[in-house]
Design an enzyme around this catalytic site. Structure first.
Site, PDB file in Angstrom:
ATOM      1  CG  ASP A 200      -1.957   1.055   1.212  1.00 24.20           C
ATOM      2  OD1 ASP A 200      -1.935   1.902   0.294  1.00 24.20           O
ATOM      3  OD2 ASP A 200      -2.810   1.060   2.122  1.00 24.20           O
ATOM      4  CD  GLU A 252      -7.246   4.214   0.789  1.00 29.57           C
ATOM      5  OE1 GLU A 252      -6.661   3.151   0.540  1.00 29.57           O
ATOM      6  OE2 GLU A 252      -7.057   4.858   1.829  1.00 29.57           O
ATOM      7  CG  HIS A 302     -10.200   1.589   2.263  1.00 32.98           C
ATOM      8  ND1 HIS A 302     -10.663   2.512   3.184  1.00 32.98           N
ATOM      9  CD2 HIS A 302      -8.859   1.569   2.396  1.00 32.98           C
ATOM     10  CE1 HIS A 302      -9.639   3.032   3.824  1.00 32.98           C
ATOM     11  NE2 HIS A 302      -8.523   2.481   3.371  1.00 32.98           N
TER      12      HIS A 302
HETATM   13 CA    CA Z   1      -4.948   2.042   1.558  1.00 32.42          CA
END
Ligand code: CA
Length: 388
Positions: A200, A252, A302
């Site tokens: 991420d 997200e 998410h």
């Molecule tokens: Ca993330």
């Protein structure tokens, strides 16, 4: 039935240690819960995405802007309410905090609808395609330490997350593209063939740096490369997806059906990660899910928040239709943050005990069965942590 009050509860506590991701370090945990009360005594709970101090002014949007629009409305008219609020706020926030505020209210209205019907949220939507959902352990945060110390710590933490019973894990990057590849190598070695690992970036790279890291991730067999570039950089997403073998994920920070239409039509995502507590609540999530599936883009929600958001996502993941289906179909996963979070672990009168479930079974978590979200916050806990 009528809505009589809409309250925000902003909760905060100081973390035992500072945590970091590619954008900043933070030392305070925040959650923003929404409570919708009705004249027949049923209360609904929801949650607004918005860590840190964003939750404080967003409480004002929930209570001072949205509440007057919905007082006296029938809470079962959630789609009518959604469009009334959205249309009145359109000129002031098609994205961002007003949508996060509406999300918390909408989730609470679905909780009420489930309680009125005596049905869990997943059944109100259409039923459970699965009773248990695989969870992936999110961790390996950045700290104020050397690259070498990060490498050693990430290797240990990856192994520890797998030892907790998770069969997939997600790591942070953000030290710079070359050092980040070293970090990913350490995690790939620690995970080996025990599970999946995902990376991420929280949109910290330029496109060329993202290509550098992404080529490393191809070699290392990472399952996905999340938010490699800024969410506004549609060209970057499209080029990365076309040029890399690793799955590109993100979304997200995108809102509502119109924002999602744009990023899906751009063809820059292999995996969509909608955030129900930000994009417009359950009502809008279902429309975004349909859009994703219309583009044959698989969805892994998410998650970042409290046990209210965990429960909401478990219902949504249970109710997600298979895409495209099969004897051994592609399955969604529950994002689960393994760092210190009392609002996830201790908020509820009856805790979900996610970690214990993951440890006891095959890395999966049961879907709540009670009406609505099937969870209830503890009032004394709320009082203890409430600020603002
Ligand atoms: Ca993330």
């Amino acid at each position: 039935m009528r809505i009589t009050a809409v309250h925000s509860h902003v909760l905060q506590y100081d973390l035992p240690e500072e945590l970091g991701y590619s954008q900043q370090y933070y030392a305070c945990r925040t959650a923003h819960l929404v409570e919708v009360q009705t004249d027949d005594g049923i209360t609904g709970w929801g949650e607004c995405f918005g860590p840190g101090n964003v939750a404080l002014p967003n409480k004002g949007i929930v209570e001072k802007v949205i509440q007057p629009m919905v007082l006296g409305e029938d809470p079962l008219d959630r789609d009518v309410i959604w469009h009334k609020v959205y249309n009145l706020l359109r000129d002031h926030g098609q994205k961002g905090m007003p949508m996060q505020a509406l999300s918390g209210v909408d989730i609470a209205l679905w909780d009420i609808a489930g309680k009125v019907a005596g049905l869990p949220l997943h059944q109100l939507i259409g039923g459970a395609h699965r009773d248990r959902v695989r969870a992936y352990g999110y961790g390996m945060m950045l700290k104020r330490e050397s690259v070498a110390d990060h490498v050693v710590r990430f290797r240990d933490e990856a192994a520890a997350i797998l030892d907790m019973g998770f069969t997939a894990t997600s790591m942070q990057v953000g030290l710079g593209p070359r050092d980040d590849v070293r970090l990913c190598q350490a995690v790939a070695e620690a995970v080996g063939d025990r599970g999946l690992f995902m990376v991420d970036a929280n949109h910290c790279y330029t496109t060329s740096d993202a290509f550098h890291v992404g080529r490393g991730l191809e070699e290392l067999g990472a399952y996905w490369f999340e938010e490699p570039v800024a969410p506004e950089d549609l060209d970057g997403y499209r080029e990365l997806r076309a040029g890399l073998k690793v799955n590109i994920s993100g979304g997200e920070a995108e809102f509502n059906r119109w924002g999602w239409r744009q990023i899906l039509e751009n063809r820059g995502l292999d995996i969509a990660q909608p955030e129900v507590c930000a994009l417009g609540g359950v009502s809008e999530y279902l429309r975004v899910l349909a859009l994703c599936h219309a583009h044959f883009t698989p969805v892994i929600n998410h998650f970042w928040g409290s046990a209210i958001a965990v429960a909401t996502n478990l219902h949504l993941l249970a109710a997600m239709p298979p895409l495209p289906g099969g004897l051994n179909p592609w399955e969604p996963m529950l994002e689960f943050d393994t760092t210190d979070n009392r609002f996830r672990d201790d908020l509820l009168t009856e805790p979900l005990n996610i970690q214990a479930q993951v440890a006891a079974g095959d890395g999966t978590v049961a879907v709540p069965k009670g009406p609505g979200l099937g969870v209830t916050p503890d009032r004394d806990f709320l009082k203890h942590y409430e600020v603002g």
